[in-house]
Write a protein that holds these residues in place. Structure first.
Motif, PDB file in Angstrom:
ATOM      1  N   ALA A   1       0.838  -1.206   0.000  1.00  0.00           N
ATOM      2  CA  ALA A   1       0.000   0.000   0.000  1.00  0.00           C
ATOM      3  C   ALA A   1       0.873   1.257   0.000  1.00  0.00           C
ATOM      4  CB  ALA A   1      -0.926  -0.008   1.216  1.00  0.00           C
ATOM      5  N   LEU A   2       1.961   1.234   0.764  1.00  0.00           N
ATOM      6  CA  LEU A   2       2.884   2.365   0.811  1.00  0.00           C
ATOM      7  C   LEU A   2       3.504   2.609  -0.566  1.00  0.00           C
ATOM      8  CD1 LEU A   2       4.730   4.464   2.188  1.00  0.00           C
ATOM      9  CD2 LEU A   2       6.218   2.569   2.865  1.00  0.00           C
ATOM     10  N   THR A   3       4.003   1.551  -1.164  1.00  0.00           N
ATOM     11  CA  THR A   3       4.626   1.658  -2.495  1.00  0.00           C
ATOM     12  C   THR A   3       3.658   2.256  -3.507  1.00  0.00           C
ATOM     13  OG1 THR A   3       6.088  -0.216  -2.073  1.00  0.00           O
ATOM     14  CG2 THR A   3       5.666   0.324  -4.377  1.00  0.00           C
ATOM     15  N   LYS A   4       2.433   1.766  -3.498  1.00  0.00           N
ATOM     16  CA  LYS A   4       1.443   2.234  -4.471  1.00  0.00           C
ATOM     17  C   LYS A   4       0.983   3.658  -4.179  1.00  0.00           C
ATOM     18  CE  LYS A   4       0.136  -2.257  -6.172  1.00  0.00           C
ATOM     19  NZ  LYS A   4      -0.814  -3.355  -6.300  1.00  0.00           N
ATOM     20  N   SER A   5       0.918   4.018  -2.913  1.00  0.00           N
ATOM     21  CA  SER A   5       0.498   5.379  -2.583  1.00  0.00           C
ATOM     22  C   SER A   5       1.486   6.410  -3.120  1.00  0.00           C
ATOM     23  CB  SER A   5       0.333   5.540  -1.070  1.00  0.00           C
ATOM     24  OG  SER A   5       1.573   5.468  -0.394  1.00  0.00           O
ATOM     25  N   LEU A   6       2.775   6.092  -3.101  1.00  0.00           N
ATOM     26  CA  LEU A   6       3.774   7.025  -3.613  1.00  0.00           C
ATOM     27  C   LEU A   6       3.779   7.080  -5.140  1.00  0.00           C
ATOM     28  CD1 LEU A   6       6.585   6.341  -1.009  1.00  0.00           C
ATOM     29  CD2 LEU A   6       5.434   8.530  -1.398  1.00  0.00           C
ATOM     30  N   LEU A   7       3.374   5.990  -5.783  1.00  0.00           N
ATOM     31  CA  LEU A   7       3.243   6.001  -7.240  1.00  0.00           C
ATOM     32  C   LEU A   7       2.193   7.015  -7.696  1.00  0.00           C
ATOM     33  CD1 LEU A   7       3.387   2.260  -8.383  1.00  0.00           C
ATOM     34  CD2 LEU A   7       4.781   4.126  -9.282  1.00  0.00           C
ATOM     35  N   TYR A   8       1.157   7.180  -6.901  1.00  0.00           N
ATOM     36  CA  TYR A   8       0.058   8.072  -7.279  1.00  0.00           C
ATOM     37  C   TYR A   8       0.547   9.492  -7.565  1.00  0.00           C
ATOM     38  CZ  TYR A   8      -3.975  11.161  -6.583  1.00  0.00           C
ATOM     39  OH  TYR A   8      -4.918  12.142  -6.723  1.00  0.00           O
ATOM     40  N   PHE A   9       1.523   9.953  -6.779  1.00  0.00           N
ATOM     41  CA  PHE A   9       1.983  11.329  -6.966  1.00  0.00           C
ATOM     42  C   PHE A   9       2.675  11.514  -8.310  1.00  0.00           C
ATOM     43  CE2 PHE A   9       1.407  10.694  -2.465  1.00  0.00           C
ATOM     44  CZ  PHE A   9       0.599  11.781  -2.162  1.00  0.00           C
ATOM     45  N   GLU A  10       3.231  10.448  -8.848  1.00  0.00           N
ATOM     46  CA  GLU A  10       3.830  10.532 -10.182  1.00  0.00           C
ATOM     47  C   GLU A  10       2.754  10.674 -11.262  1.00  0.00           C
ATOM     48  OE1 GLU A  10       6.976   7.824 -11.089  1.00  0.00           O
ATOM     49  OE2 GLU A  10       7.765   7.844  -9.046  1.00  0.00           O
ATOM     50  N   SER A  11       1.578  10.104 -11.010  1.00  0.00           N
ATOM     51  CA  SER A  11       0.458  10.255 -11.954  1.00  0.00           C
ATOM     52  C   SER A  11      -0.040  11.695 -12.004  1.00  0.00           C
ATOM     53  CB  SER A  11      -0.711   9.354 -11.551  1.00  0.00           C
ATOM     54  OG  SER A  11      -0.340   8.008 -11.551  1.00  0.00           O
ATOM     55  N   GLN A  12       0.162  12.429 -10.908  1.00  0.00           N
ATOM     56  CA  GLN A  12      -0.383  13.780 -10.785  1.00  0.00           C
ATOM     57  C   GLN A  12       0.612  14.872 -11.166  1.00  0.00           C
ATOM     58  OE1 GLN A  12      -3.546  12.338 -10.568  1.00  0.00           O
ATOM     59  NE2 GLN A  12      -3.897  14.381  -9.752  1.00  0.00           N
ATOM     60  N   ARG A  13       1.786  14.470 -11.610  1.00  0.00           N
ATOM     61  CA  ARG A  13       2.812  15.451 -11.941  1.00  0.00           C
ATOM     62  C   ARG A  13       2.431  16.312 -13.149  1.00  0.00           C
ATOM     63  NH1 ARG A  13       8.245  11.609 -11.353  1.00  0.00           N
ATOM     64  NH2 ARG A  13       8.656  12.072  -9.138  1.00  0.00           N
TER      65      ARG A  13
ATOM     66  N   GLY B   1       5.623  22.735 -13.639  1.00  0.00           N
ATOM     67  CA  GLY B   1       5.848  21.774 -12.560  1.00  0.00           C
ATOM     68  C   GLY B   1       4.685  21.719 -11.591  1.00  0.00           C
ATOM     69  N   GLY B   2       4.936  21.149 -10.433  1.00  0.00           N
ATOM     70  CA  GLY B   2       3.901  21.030  -9.416  1.00  0.00           C
ATOM     71  C   GLY B   2       2.950  19.877  -9.693  1.00  0.00           C
ATOM     72  N   TYR B   3       1.824  19.891  -8.990  1.00  0.00           N
ATOM     73  CA  TYR B   3       0.862  18.793  -9.071  1.00  0.00           C
ATOM     74  C   TYR B   3      -0.522  19.273  -9.502  1.00  0.00           C
ATOM     75  CZ  TYR B   3       3.968  15.683  -6.360  1.00  0.00           C
ATOM     76  OH  TYR B   3       5.012  14.900  -5.934  1.00  0.00           O
ATOM     77  N   TYR B   4      -1.190  18.437 -10.293  1.00  0.00           N
ATOM     78  CA  TYR B   4      -2.636  18.571 -10.473  1.00  0.00           C
ATOM     79  C   TYR B   4      -3.272  17.978  -9.225  1.00  0.00           C
ATOM     80  CZ  TYR B   4      -1.041  19.044 -15.311  1.00  0.00           C
ATOM     81  OH  TYR B   4      -0.375  19.445 -16.443  1.00  0.00           O
ATOM     82  N   ASP B   5      -4.261  18.647  -8.673  1.00  0.00           N
ATOM     83  CA  ASP B   5      -4.766  18.225  -7.365  1.00  0.00           C
ATOM     84  C   ASP B   5      -5.649  16.985  -7.427  1.00  0.00           C
ATOM     85  OD1 ASP B   5      -6.926  19.878  -8.569  1.00  0.00           O
ATOM     86  OD2 ASP B   5      -7.922  19.486  -6.652  1.00  0.00           O
ATOM     87  N   ALA B   6      -6.342  16.785  -8.553  1.00  0.00           N
ATOM     88  CA  ALA B   6      -7.346  15.710  -8.585  1.00  0.00           C
ATOM     89  C   ALA B   6      -7.473  15.165  -9.999  1.00  0.00           C
ATOM     90  CB  ALA B   6      -8.680  16.243  -8.045  1.00  0.00           C
ATOM     91  N   GLY B   7      -8.715  15.120 -10.510  1.00  0.00           N
ATOM     92  CA  GLY B   7      -8.956  14.554 -11.827  1.00  0.00           C
ATOM     93  C   GLY B   7      -8.964  15.556 -12.948  1.00  0.00           C
TER      94      GLY B   7
END
Length: 519
Positions: free
Chosen positions: A41-53, A83-89
């Motif tokens: 779960a930890l590994t996958k949770s950190l992957l999510y932030f790469e999707s939002q880049r 740069g930064g993150y998209y917050d959601a969808g």
């Protein structure tokens, strides 16, 4: 008569069968407390932030269905905001939730860095933080200027496009001394101060840079006071600052105290405790908007240090309000408790309720550690609570997220065998740009992708969606955005908690059957 017959039938069962049935019943109850793989779960949770880049993706990008986007952000205004993150969808870069995301990621690493490292995810956690702080450094172009938002929520929501195809407005909005935003500047200061602690050993020069920006931003936020949504009107429909800015000023000052050990920051938190509501507001939520519970819990922890004895009277009042929050989550206040679903999930609001669950799980875990290290117990109106019981309840919330719930569904995308596959997310719901570079227009995305019945072609791994309703029901439909949209600030607080639970091996800490949800 029917009841009597049923009683007689039970008594007629042979004794060995009664014993066997009892054993099966006990096993069934305790088997509801499933063992979860918190490391996964930890590994996958950190992957999510790469999707939002947003921006130019690095060579080591692991989420391969994403590509470069937003490469001209800030160009019209003559500033580099790439740069930064998209917050959601969607594809707006909202400063306030982005900053809160980074603060929570940083706090998780500060508290549970060893556990994150033990799970092999330390570098990924630091990369997730730095992707945000690199952007904040760019966005803070002047001591009294902070770029608050890139993109326009209204025009963005008219389109259903991949971020790589964006044709919507990339107008950028700022706060300054004429149009202040103490809540936004304060939260960004908190994020950079917390991150400066994270990078102190591994990257001291960067840590110093972040601290410099954090101090300037705090001074700006305190000197020119005002709500950022009054200065940046376009944000009101999306991230309005309902709680105002006083909680963020206390929050920023506390994080700067933790980062610098400077007495003036602590005195700010002490002297403003009453007039800024720090010891007045008894909260039942902690979120991107409302920071009081976080302030109160950090202030409580200062009581353990000898040097804070002169401020103990005020710090005790902070702790009283922190304990109100903890007791409300545990359903042990006389009133003002957090509601729960029949399946045992904390329930605050219909829209994206999981954000409140993840922040509660984090604060409960932090406070459990505090009580354990100080040898204390929590006194609620409903009785005395040990640190193990608090941690066990936090674990129950995490386990609900991961699949121990009436729907038998994981709300962390990509974890387990059953999870949301039609997440409300533009990039995930459209064929990957790397597979098909053909341009997909604004309405074309709605016509060909949004309304299709098929599952999303790309998996938004590690995203924590909005979650079920008050009766534990969930409908996996990308049009059901209240339940199926995920946000960065949903997942961020779980990073540290997953690492802590992984270290503990996932055991049920006090084996108290009364803590097991029945549904």
């Amino acid at each position: 008569m029917e009841v009597e017959k049923k009683q007689y039938r039970v008594l007629a069962i042979p004794r060995f069968l009664q014993q066997w049935c009892t054993l099966i019943f006990i096993f069934t109850i305790f088997s509801t407390a499933r063992a979860f793989d918190y490391n996964e779960a930890l590994t996958k949770s950190l992957l999510y932030f790469e999707s939002q880049r947003s921006g130019r993706l690095p060579y080591n990008q692991r989420v391969t269905w994403r590509d470069h986007s937003g490469l001209t952000d800030g160009l019209e205004q003559g500033v580099d905001l790439v740069g930064g993150y998209y917050d959601a969808g969607d594809h707006v870069k909202f400063g306030l939730p982005m900053a809160f995301t980074v603060t929570m990621l940083s706090w998780g690493v500060i508290e549970y860095g060893e556990q994150i490292a033990g799970a092999g995810e330390y570098e990924h956690a630091l990369e997730a933080i730095k992707w945000g702080t690199d952007y904040f450094v760019k966005a803070h172009t002047n001591p009294n200027v902070l770029w608050a938002e890139v993109g326009d929520g209204d025009t963005d929501h008219y389109c259903w496009q991949r971020p790589e195809d964006m044709t919507t407005s990339r107008q950028a909005y700022k706060i300054d001394q004429n149009d202040p935003g103490s809540d936004l500047a304060g939260e960004t200061a908190a994020a950079m101060a917390a991150a400066s602690i994270v990078f102190r050993k591994t990257n001291p020069h960067y840590s110093h840079l972040l601290l410099h920006h954090a101090q300037q931003l705090f001074e700006f936020s305190d000197k020119y006071r005002g709500k950022y949504d009054s200065s940046v009107g376009v944000v009101k429909s999306y991230y309005a600052s309902v709680s105002g800015y006083k909680d963020e000023l206390l929050w920023a000052a506390l994080w700067l105290y933790k980062a610098t050990d400077r007495e003036d920051y602590l005195k700010y938190v002490i002297n403003k405790a009453h007039c800024f509501g720090g010891i007045g507001w008894a909260m039942t939520e902690f979120s991107w908007d409302v920071k009081y519970a976080g302030v109160q819990i950090i202030a409580s922890k200062l009581l353990l240090e000898e040097k804070h004895k002169e401020h103990s009277h005020i710090l005790e009042q902070y702790r009283s309000k922190a304990e109100h929050y903890i007791c409300s989550c545990l359903n042990k206040n006389n009133e003002s408790n957090v509601d729960r679903t029949p399946g045992g999930l904390l329930y605050v609001r219909q829209w994206n309720n999981m954000q409140y669950v993840s922040t509660a799980a984090f604060l409960l875990t932090i406070y459990s550690d505090y009580l354990q290290s100080s040898g204390q117990k929590l006194k609620c109106h409903g009785g005395v609570v040990r640190h193990q019981e608090i941690l066990n309840f936090a674990k129950s919330q995490v386990d609900y997220i991961l699949g121990s719930n009436p729907m038998d569904m994981s709300y962390l995308v990509g974890y387990g065998s059953k999870y949301p596959k039609s997440v409300h997310h533009r990039g995930a719901s459209i064929v990957s740009y790397r597979e098909n570079k053909g341009f997909i227009g604004c309405t074309q995305g709605y016509d060909n992708w949004y309304g299709r019945r098929e599952l999303n072609p790309n998996l938004l791994v590690g995203a924590l969606v909005g979650g079920p309703d008050c009766l534990d029901n969930f409908r996996d439909d990308r049009g059901n955005y209240m339940q199926t949209e995920a946000c960065t600030y949903n997942t961020a607080p779980l990073v540290g908690v997953f690492a802590k639970l992984h270290q503990l091996g996932g055991q049920n800490l006090n084996h108290d059957p009364t803590l097991i949800s029945t549904y």
